[in-house]
Design a protein around this motif. Structure first.
Motif, PDB file in Angstrom:
ATOM      1  N   ASN A 161       1.902   0.547  -2.404  1.00 32.92           N
ATOM      2  CA  ASN A 161       3.361   0.425  -2.355  1.00 32.92           C
ATOM      3  C   ASN A 161       3.819  -0.823  -1.600  1.00 32.92           C
ATOM      4  O   ASN A 161       5.021  -1.088  -1.499  1.00 32.92           O
ATOM      5  N   VAL A 195       0.197   0.726   7.635  1.00 31.26           N
ATOM      6  CA  VAL A 195      -0.191   0.693   6.226  1.00 31.26           C
ATOM      7  C   VAL A 195      -1.583   1.284   6.091  1.00 31.26           C
ATOM      8  O   VAL A 195      -2.459   1.049   6.937  1.00 31.26           O
ATOM      9  N   TYR A 218       8.831  -2.311   3.067  1.00 31.64           N
ATOM     10  CA  TYR A 218       8.072  -1.068   3.150  1.00 31.64           C
ATOM     11  C   TYR A 218       8.295  -0.333   4.467  1.00 31.64           C
ATOM     12  O   TYR A 218       7.651   0.688   4.739  1.00 31.64           O
ATOM     13  N   GLY A 219       9.209  -0.830   5.304  1.00 33.15           N
ATOM     14  CA  GLY A 219       9.533  -0.141   6.541  1.00 33.15           C
ATOM     15  C   GLY A 219       9.949  -1.082   7.652  1.00 33.15           C
ATOM     16  O   GLY A 219       9.806  -2.304   7.543  1.00 33.15           O
ATOM     17  N   THR A 242       4.311   8.200   1.952  1.00 31.07           N
ATOM     18  CA  THR A 242       3.166   8.083   2.853  1.00 31.07           C
ATOM     19  C   THR A 242       2.020   9.019   2.443  1.00 31.07           C
ATOM     20  O   THR A 242       2.198   9.931   1.636  1.00 31.07           O
ATOM     21  N   ILE A 302       1.504   4.362   5.228  1.00 30.62           N
ATOM     22  CA  ILE A 302       2.144   3.910   3.991  1.00 30.62           C
ATOM     23  C   ILE A 302       1.069   3.601   2.958  1.00 30.62           C
ATOM     24  O   ILE A 302       0.065   2.957   3.264  1.00 30.62           O
ATOM     25  N   VAL A 322       9.918   6.798   3.210  1.00 28.88           N
ATOM     26  CA  VAL A 322       8.860   5.945   2.684  1.00 28.88           C
ATOM     27  C   VAL A 322       7.706   6.825   2.228  1.00 28.88           C
ATOM     28  O   VAL A 322       7.312   7.773   2.911  1.00 28.88           O
TER      29      VAL A 322
END
Length: 237
Positions: free
Chosen positions: A94, A234, A174-175, A80, A90, A78
């Motif tokens: 995104n 995030v 996103y994760g 970062t 993150i 991802v």
């Protein structure tokens, strides 16, 4: 004069006879209308109640929502940045923040046999197809309270087996985020102290109607409290 008066007397008797027949008919007809009105009102209430109980079969919400959930592969990295605390975060650009009624993830609790789509918002579309995040709370990665609802007789029925130490996984585009159950509790449905939406740390609260074998809204709620154990936050702008 006498003959004329006699004629009038006979004529009045004839009218009285008709009135004697018509008035009972009108009276009976009025009673019938009252009875029909009462029966209609009763049946209307019955049908309304049936509509609440069997509402799952009246409408099909399965194709009435948008899905932005694209699972992140296990080996996928991802994008970062370094957060203010010096740890990876993150990039906020995104993350596509979900709108109301949109599926953005998936929640699973293997030990409870719970696995279902996760939506933003806890309206009909969300709860007919999975679990829903209360719109006044957060989503995973944003460092606040995540309050998620689900029906006790469908997707969250397995919460009756929830115990401390069990793992909850929420997958997003996103994760992935993992939480460990800290405790469970049964609270009154109006107890607003059962959760803290102003918390400044990430925590997960699941809830559903209680008892589990009852259909429709109840006066009690089963709460499952869990703490974040893994997942990249995030970026905070």
């Amino acid at each position: 004069m006498s003959e004329h008066n006699g004629y009038r007397h006979k004529h009045n008797m004839k009218l009285g006879g008709k009135s004697f027949l018509i008035l009972p008919i009108i009276f009976c007809f009025g009673i019938l209308l009252i009875v029909l009105g009462a029966v209609s009102a009763t049946l209307g209430s019955v049908w309304s109640a049936a509509g609440i109980v069997f509402s799952d079969y009246e409408k099909n919400y399965s194709t009435e929502y948008k899905n932005i959930f694209v699972p992140v592969n296990e080996n996928e990295t991802v994008d970062t940045v370094t957060g203010k605390d010096g740890k990876p975060a993150i990039k906020s650009e995104n993350v596509v923040y979900p709108g109301y009624g949109v599926q953005f993830g998936e929640i699973s609790i293997p030990d409870c046999e719970v696995k279902c789509p996760l939506f933003m918002g806890d309206g009909d579309i969300s709860l007919k197809n999975g679990a829903g995040v209360y719109y006044g709370s957060f989503i995973p990665g944003y460092g606040g309270t995540i309050l998620i609802a689900g029906h006790n007789n469908t997707f969250f029925n397995g919460l009756k087996n929830a115990k401390a130490g069990q793992e909850i996984t929420i997958r997003t585009s996103y994760g992935d985020y993992k939480y460990k159950i800290r405790e469970t509790a049964v609270r009154d449905s109006l107890d607003t102290t059962a959760y803290d939406l102003s918390a400044d740390y990430e925590n997960l609260v699941l809830y559903t109607c209680y008892p589990f074998d009852e259909v429709g809204l109840t006066n009690k709620r089963m709460f499952v409290y869990a703490d974040l154990t893994d997942g990249i936050p995030v970026e905070k702008n």
